[in-house]
Design a protein around this motif. Sequence first.
Motif, PDB file in Angstrom:
ATOM      1  N   LEU A   1       6.887  10.210   2.310  1.00 16.52           N
ATOM      2  CA  LEU A   1       5.746   9.291   2.229  1.00 16.52           C
ATOM      3  C   LEU A   1       4.926   9.268   3.517  1.00 16.52           C
ATOM      4  O   LEU A   1       3.997   8.470   3.659  1.00 16.52           O
ATOM      5  N   GLY A   2       5.275  10.146   4.458  1.00 14.81           N
ATOM      6  CA  GLY A   2       4.459  10.302   5.653  1.00 14.81           C
ATOM      7  C   GLY A   2       5.002   9.684   6.909  1.00 14.81           C
ATOM      8  O   GLY A   2       4.356   9.743   7.967  1.00 14.81           O
TER       9      GLY A   2
ATOM     10  N   ASN B   1       0.287   4.122   0.731  1.00 18.35           N
ATOM     11  CA  ASN B   1       0.017   5.043   1.841  1.00 18.35           C
ATOM     12  C   ASN B   1       0.326   4.433   3.202  1.00 18.35           C
ATOM     13  O   ASN B   1       0.002   5.023   4.234  1.00 18.35           O
TER      14      ASN B   1
ATOM     15  N   ASN C   1       0.851  -1.187   0.000  1.00 23.09           N
ATOM     16  CA  ASN C   1       0.000   0.000   0.000  1.00 23.09           C
ATOM     17  C   ASN C   1       0.885   1.235   0.000  1.00 23.09           C
ATOM     18  O   ASN C   1       1.685   1.439   0.926  1.00 23.09           O
TER      19      ASN C   1
ATOM     20  N   GLN D   1       2.071   6.426   6.192  1.00 24.28           N
ATOM     21  CA  GLN D   1       1.448   7.574   6.845  1.00 24.28           C
ATOM     22  C   GLN D   1       1.317   7.321   8.352  1.00 24.28           C
ATOM     23  O   GLN D   1       0.664   6.384   8.787  1.00 24.28           O
TER      24      GLN D   1
END
Length: 437
Positions: A311-312, A271, A269, A274
Amino acid sequence: MQASFLELQNGLDYDDFTSVDLVNAYFARIEEVNLQGLALRAVIETNPAALAQAAELDWEPQVYGKRGPLHGIPIIIKDNIATTAEEGMNTTAGSYALLGSIVPGDSTVAEKLRRAGAIILGKANLVNHCLRLQSEWAHFRGNLASGWSGRGGQCTNPYYPNADPCGSSSGSGVSSAIGLAAGALGSETDGSIVCPSNQNNLVGIKPSVGLVSRSGVIPISEHQDTVGPMCRWVTNSAALLTAIAKRDVRDNYTLAAPALVPDYTTALNANALQGARIGVPRIVFDQDNYTGNDPYVNVVFNQAIETLKSLGATIVDPADLPDAIEITQSNNETVVLNTDFKIDLNRYLANLVEVPTGVRTLADVIAYNLANLELELPTNYSDQSEFIAAEATTGFNSSYYTALYDDYALGRTNGIDAALQMYKLDALIMPSPGTNR
């Protein structure tokens, strides 16, 4: 030939090519660069049954459907991973001492690859990157030439002539890197998946001990050995890990693993970082006592940290292990590995159906090497010190158990686990080069 598993499956689905075509293409690539041309010496032998297996897998989807993402995909495996002798390949850990030996059957990981529809294209050479340890016998023998095994000869990195491929799984790494197969399996006791993956620009996964069975794998240490994927894409490595992971009654360490193995590709994933907290145990690789990194590795590593931030992720730097310096200075691992190697290897050799050379113990292997110097030693080297040290051990005594307990405390209780808890981390990151088995 560079293509992801998904790209290859799409090609098979649309009849752009067949699995037989894939096997022939990879065989042609091996012929081009393995012993000729670049002479990489990454593949120690190819599977004489591969084309017949590919033909069966080509018609199977029409009747039963595909087995999964590995259906009809050629994979290289390291030469310490057993495959049934009836198929026509050897399992030797790169040594003439085991040439022609007959194993009881497929290793568990080979069985799982076949059930997933993969084609075992051949066996990868076992090679190393340092003068201290030879990679024949999975990087556990003595002071021998870099990148050399008796059967396979000298393997080199595909990115630069005669460059270091690193670690005993380098044949697997080079095979994936230059497209001699769609992916590969290596094994690791101490760095031999992660380091050749680093040197050959791959995604290598070193699973926790117990996630993947070692049954049928020529051992060094039951406490550290593991088998894992080495591929050019994250998705390929995740798919391979999904195929080979699971409990196995032939390896009781796997009984501690989850009963149900997830499909690791579903966890990919963009994300996922995050809010993640990632720590950098910088003291381990910034100190003089850590000699594994070229200075430029740390430059690129710091650039990677910036990418993780973008990318967080929250980066905690430094997030040092409480006993970092003690870990780098400890000799406990050597005590454990020497004892484990003698006991585990003797058990493996005793269970072989046939061994033409007559080796049935570590002592027999040492004697064979001395009697066959022209086969088992490169020019100007004559040492098998690791073997001799292991043979001198006296079994599971108090020194062994003390070293094993201290290893757990150093690496886990007062090491990784302590750092994760102290800094409230989800993960730790480090550069991967170093001395490897």
